[in-house]
Design a protein around this motif. Structure first.
Motif, PDB file in Angstrom:
ATOM      1  N   LEU A   1      37.849  -5.864 -39.863  1.00 56.57           N
ATOM      2  CA  LEU A   1      38.681  -5.488 -41.011  1.00 56.57           C
ATOM      3  C   LEU A   1      39.353  -6.700 -41.632  1.00 56.57           C
ATOM      4  CD1 LEU A   1      40.465  -2.154 -39.976  1.00 56.57           C
ATOM      5  CD2 LEU A   1      38.750  -2.478 -41.758  1.00 56.57           C
ATOM      6  N   SER A   2      39.915  -7.569 -40.796  1.00 57.49           N
ATOM      7  CA  SER A   2      40.633  -8.724 -41.330  1.00 57.49           C
ATOM      8  C   SER A   2      39.690  -9.745 -41.944  1.00 57.49           C
ATOM      9  CB  SER A   2      41.496  -9.370 -40.238  1.00 57.49           C
ATOM     10  OG  SER A   2      40.700  -9.775 -39.144  1.00 57.49           O
TER      11      SER A   2
ATOM     12  N   ASN B   1      38.895  -4.217 -35.574  1.00 55.60           N
ATOM     13  CA  ASN B   1      40.011  -4.848 -36.269  1.00 55.60           C
ATOM     14  C   ASN B   1      39.731  -6.273 -36.745  1.00 55.60           C
ATOM     15  OD1 ASN B   1      41.473  -2.542 -36.081  1.00 55.60           O
ATOM     16  ND2 ASN B   1      42.670  -3.161 -34.305  1.00 55.60           N
TER      17      ASN B   1
ATOM     18  N   LYS C   1      36.700   2.717 -40.356  1.00 56.91           N
ATOM     19  CA  LYS C   1      36.743   1.263 -40.487  1.00 56.91           C
ATOM     20  C   LYS C   1      35.484   0.756 -41.193  1.00 56.91           C
ATOM     21  CE  LYS C   1      39.757   0.555 -36.500  1.00 56.91           C
ATOM     22  NZ  LYS C   1      39.985  -0.085 -35.203  1.00 56.91           N
TER      23      LYS C   1
ATOM     24  N   LEU D   1      35.863   1.700 -44.899  1.00 50.07           N
ATOM     25  CA  LEU D   1      36.834   0.857 -45.600  1.00 50.07           C
ATOM     26  C   LEU D   1      36.256  -0.525 -45.892  1.00 50.07           C
ATOM     27  CD1 LEU D   1      39.657   0.498 -46.737  1.00 50.07           C
ATOM     28  CD2 LEU D   1      40.464  -0.112 -44.444  1.00 50.07           C
TER      29      LEU D   1
ATOM     30  N   LYS E   1      35.578  -2.425 -49.509  1.00 52.85           N
ATOM     31  CA  LYS E   1      36.095  -3.760 -49.810  1.00 52.85           C
ATOM     32  C   LYS E   1      34.995  -4.725 -50.240  1.00 52.85           C
ATOM     33  CE  LYS E   1      40.411  -2.897 -48.601  1.00 52.85           C
ATOM     34  NZ  LYS E   1      41.544  -2.959 -49.549  1.00 52.85           N
TER      35      LYS E   1
ATOM     36  N   THR F   1      37.746  -8.150 -45.055  1.00 50.42           N
ATOM     37  CA  THR F   1      38.572  -7.928 -46.246  1.00 50.42           C
ATOM     38  C   THR F   1      38.885  -9.231 -46.967  1.00 50.42           C
ATOM     39  OG1 THR F   1      39.573  -5.942 -45.279  1.00 50.42           O
ATOM     40  CG2 THR F   1      40.763  -6.997 -47.086  1.00 50.42           C
TER      41      THR F   1
ATOM     42  N   SER G   1      48.204   0.392 -39.451  1.00 50.67           N
ATOM     43  CA  SER G   1      48.711   0.567 -40.815  1.00 50.67           C
ATOM     44  C   SER G   1      47.626   0.950 -41.814  1.00 50.67           C
ATOM     45  CB  SER G   1      49.407  -0.720 -41.284  1.00 50.67           C
ATOM     46  OG  SER G   1      48.493  -1.799 -41.325  1.00 50.67           O
ATOM     47  N   LEU G   2      46.360   0.668 -41.492  1.00 53.23           N
ATOM     48  CA  LEU G   2      45.277   0.990 -42.418  1.00 53.23           C
ATOM     49  C   LEU G   2      44.576   2.310 -42.096  1.00 53.23           C
ATOM     50  CD1 LEU G   2      43.601  -2.537 -42.753  1.00 53.23           C
ATOM     51  CD2 LEU G   2      45.218  -1.453 -44.323  1.00 53.23           C
TER      52      LEU G   2
END
Length: 289
Positions: free
Chosen positions: A13-14, A10, A38, A41, A45, A17, A265-266
């Protein structure tokens, strides 16, 4: 300029992104237990994803070394960053605003209990630090870890912090809660959290899946397994004996309980359905034919 980060999921991801969106070169170093979606994704990005066969400790160590060798590189260090720790703590101000808007009081007679999923310890430690600054002794934070990865709990209980790993105690650090799959805690965060945390509890993966499904059914909120780990917090609190020890039992009828959910949410629809179906299967009693 390059932004580097080591993560089980996580944080990657933050950081990945937003850094890519801002135009930085992004290098994300992920452990073997990080979920494939993950990694996919992040690549979509625009981040470069490096995968390691080992756990979080290997990913962050390698990522730190590679990034710091770059004179134009900056490493977002989940193990030892004061800036990141204080960034997490700002969440307390957002929470206070939300509670004020809802007319929810937090004081001596209306204590706040917060249940925080815990990996390396930076996120729950920073949030707890912020909450203690805002609410003082009226907030009580409990960290939740997988039974196979209770690194922060072991670090605090032994007083050895980052000098011990879960493998030292015969645990394999394998869990479906990928964001919490950390074998060795943060020295910086754990040394602070030991004075602020009110307690710990651990949870089996199957229980996280059951809670995930129950949350979806009752609230139509879908989270990933690690983000469901705090949902049993009030029950664990009742069973622990800690209420009597601290004189809290007479205040529980007026207490506020908050579960910190760290992701979901992702999650792609296909994976979300798999999470939910597994949780439902574990909730369904098995009958003999």
């Amino acid at each position: 300029y390059t932004i580097g980060v080591g993560s089980t999921g996580n944080l990657a991801l933050s950081i990945g992104t937003i850094s890519a969106k801002l135009g930085f070169t992004v290098e994300v170093h992920m452990s073997a237990d990080a979920k494939q979606w993950k990694k996919d994704l992040l690549r979509q990005k625009g981040a470069k994803v490096f995968e390691y066969k080992g756990d979080f400790s290997e990913a962050i160590t390698q990522g730190r070394s590679i990034t710091m060798d770059d004179p134009l590189g900056y490493f977002v260090d989940d193990e030892d960053s004061k800036a990141l720790f204080l960034g997490y703590s700002v969440a307390a101000l957002e929470l206070k605003r939300q509670l004020d808007e809802e007319g929810i009081t937090v004081d001596k007679d209306h204590p706040l209990f917060v249940y925080l999923p815990c990996g390396v310890g930076g996120s729950p430690g920073g949030i707890t630090f912020g909450l203690k600054e805002v609410f003082g002794d009226h907030v009580h934070c409990l960290f939740v870890e997988p039974t196979h990865s209770p690194s922060v709990m072991l670090g605090v209980m032994t007083g050895e912090h980052e000098k011990v790993s879960v493998q030292d105690f015969g645990l394999d650090n394998l869990t479906e809660a990928d964001g919490l799959a950390v074998g060795r805690p943060s020295r910086f965060a754990t040394e602070i959290s030991q004075y602020l945390v009110s307690g710990f509890y651990t949870m089996e993966d199957d229980e996280m899946y059951r809670l995930l499904a129950l949350l979806a059914d009752s609230e139509n909120v879908y989270v990933e397994p690690s983000a469901a780990s705090g949902l049993s917090g009030p029950l664990r609190l009742q069973e622990s004996g800690i209420l009597e020890e601290n004189g809290w039992e007479d205040k529980m009828g007026r207490a506020v309980h908050l579960t910190w959910s760290t992701g979901g949410s992702l999650v792609p629809e296909q994976d979300r359905k798999k999470f939910y179906q597994k949780g439902k299967s574990l909730l369904t009693p098995v009958t003999e034919s």
